[in-house]
Design an enzyme around this catalytic site. Sequence first.
Site, mmCIF file in Angstrom:
data_model
loop_
_atom_site.group_PDB
_atom_site.id
_atom_site.type_symbol
_atom_site.label_atom_id
_atom_site.label_comp_id
_atom_site.label_asym_id
_atom_site.label_seq_id
_atom_site.Cartn_x
_atom_site.Cartn_y
_atom_site.Cartn_z
ATOM 1 N N ASN A 185 -1.234 -4.294 4.523
ATOM 2 C CA ASN A 185 -1.929 -3.271 5.307
ATOM 3 C C ASN A 185 -3.205 -2.948 4.538
ATOM 4 O O ASN A 185 -3.161 -2.246 3.538
ATOM 5 C CB ASN A 185 -1.048 -2.027 5.458
ATOM 6 C CG ASN A 185 -1.810 -0.872 6.077
ATOM 7 O OD1 ASN A 185 -2.852 -1.072 6.696
ATOM 8 N ND2 ASN A 185 -1.296 0.342 5.905
ATOM 9 N N LYS A 227 -5.680 -1.158 5.439
ATOM 10 C CA LYS A 227 -6.271 0.169 5.730
ATOM 11 C C LYS A 227 -7.773 0.006 5.993
ATOM 12 O O LYS A 227 -8.186 -1.017 6.532
ATOM 13 C CB LYS A 227 -5.987 1.142 4.591
ATOM 14 C CG LYS A 227 -4.535 1.088 4.138
ATOM 15 C CD LYS A 227 -4.164 2.189 3.222
ATOM 16 C CE LYS A 227 -2.753 1.968 2.725
ATOM 17 N NZ LYS A 227 -2.173 3.123 2.094
ATOM 18 N N HIS A 229 2.071 4.801 10.961
ATOM 19 C CA HIS A 229 1.828 4.915 9.517
ATOM 20 C C HIS A 229 1.608 6.382 9.159
ATOM 21 O O HIS A 229 0.992 7.128 9.921
ATOM 22 C CB HIS A 229 0.617 4.062 9.123
ATOM 23 C CG HIS A 229 0.490 3.887 7.649
ATOM 24 N ND1 HIS A 229 -0.038 4.871 6.833
ATOM 25 C CD2 HIS A 229 0.858 2.867 6.835
ATOM 26 C CE1 HIS A 229 0.004 4.439 5.574
ATOM 27 N NE2 HIS A 229 0.544 3.236 5.548
ATOM 28 N N GLU A 246 -0.395 7.778 7.254
ATOM 29 C CA GLU A 246 -1.806 8.218 7.242
ATOM 30 C C GLU A 246 -2.280 8.543 8.644
ATOM 31 O O GLU A 246 -3.085 9.466 8.842
ATOM 32 C CB GLU A 246 -2.682 7.138 6.580
ATOM 33 C CG GLU A 246 -2.465 7.114 5.070
ATOM 34 C CD GLU A 246 -2.704 5.766 4.417
ATOM 35 O OE1 GLU A 246 -3.325 4.890 5.035
ATOM 36 O OE2 GLU A 246 -2.228 5.588 3.271
ATOM 37 N N GLU A 273 8.674 3.947 4.529
ATOM 38 C CA GLU A 273 7.592 4.218 3.589
ATOM 39 C C GLU A 273 7.626 5.678 3.162
ATOM 40 O O GLU A 273 7.050 6.541 3.838
ATOM 41 C CB GLU A 273 6.242 3.925 4.248
ATOM 42 C CG GLU A 273 6.053 2.492 4.666
ATOM 43 C CD GLU A 273 4.587 2.093 4.591
ATOM 44 O OE1 GLU A 273 4.294 1.134 3.885
ATOM 45 O OE2 GLU A 273 3.751 2.780 5.207
ATOM 46 N N GLY A 285 0.516 4.549 -2.270
ATOM 47 C CA GLY A 285 -0.754 4.627 -2.993
ATOM 48 C C GLY A 285 -0.691 5.474 -4.255
ATOM 49 O O GLY A 285 -1.718 5.832 -4.827
ATOM 50 N N SER A 325 3.775 1.455 -3.013
ATOM 51 C CA SER A 325 3.465 0.945 -4.344
ATOM 52 C C SER A 325 4.255 -0.316 -4.708
ATOM 53 O O SER A 325 4.733 -0.470 -5.836
ATOM 54 C CB SER A 325 3.660 2.046 -5.394
ATOM 55 O OG SER A 325 2.802 3.145 -5.113
HETATM 56 C C1 PEP Z 1 0.937 1.469 2.880
HETATM 57 O O1 PEP Z 1 -0.092 2.076 3.069
HETATM 58 O O2 PEP Z 1 1.561 1.041 3.846
HETATM 59 C C2 PEP Z 1 1.380 1.291 1.492
HETATM 60 C C3 PEP Z 1 2.629 1.002 1.285
HETATM 61 O O3 PEP Z 1 0.438 1.448 0.506
HETATM 62 P P1 PEP Z 1 0.631 1.121 -1.082
HETATM 63 O O4 PEP Z 1 1.281 -0.224 -1.173
HETATM 64 O O5 PEP Z 1 -0.752 1.146 -1.626
HETATM 65 O O6 PEP Z 1 1.498 2.200 -1.630
#
Ligand code: PEP
Length: 247
Positions: free
Chosen positions: A9, A11, A95, A97, A164, A170, A208
């Site tokens: 992803n 973003k 998601h 976000e 998630e 992040g 992460s």
């Molecule tokens: C995501 O945004 O779906 C995500 C898991 O980000 P990260 O791997 O940076 O934590």
Amino acid sequence: MFKPFISANWKMNKNLEETVDFIKAFLPLTAGINDVDILIAPPFTSLSAAAGLLKGTNVKLGAQNVFYEEKGAFTGEISPAMLLSAGCTHVILGHSERRQYFHESDEIVNRKLKTARKNGLEVILCVGESLKEREDNKTFEVLDRQLSGSLGDGNLEGVTIAYEPIWAIGTGRTATKEQANEAHTFIRGWLKKHKEGAETVRILYGGSVTPENIASLMSEPEVNGGLVGGASLKPDSFAGIVTGARK
Ligand code: PEP
């Protein structure tokens, strides 16, 4: 056993040129890997160019969002048909976000999911709790609400779930493999209780994920893959995750 599924992803990262550079570097690193499903989800503006480069390879293309109407006066929105014509097979929905910054409710996610599925796009549906909700022991309550609201009365065909936890996205703070497996087990149980075909749905972990921790996460029985943000932005790092996910 599930075929592992690793999705990037990106973003709001990478312009056209950066997308092309990534794909040209990434494809040789993962050429011939057919025991892992690989997906990248660049920004809308890079989709068409990415599709051209990915054609005939083992890497699929997804978008990060779609609108719930098919066409019309919805300035700035993108329809499922537009994504399909740009070469997408998948779309990421719900998601955190988008829930947080764009106020997407479970109802909106559900409307998007229905339109996406009706048009033949496969969906990666994201769910997950905040740190406060986890500390208040509300993780399962949140997952229950998000799954029920986002899936609605729809079936599970063409749907992948991504767990998630928001506190792990992040932040560099990955859920432990036990925490991930516990949440995935809850999700699997929820799907079995409420829907047909729950046995075939893959449940990805996101938060992460790195080349260093993917194998350990994947060693858990209910972790069927990963949704990867930051570590998917560099070809060698994302390729390391794909390789580490092979069971
Ligand atoms: C995501 O945004 O779906 C995500 C898991 O980000 P990260 O791997 O940076 O934590």
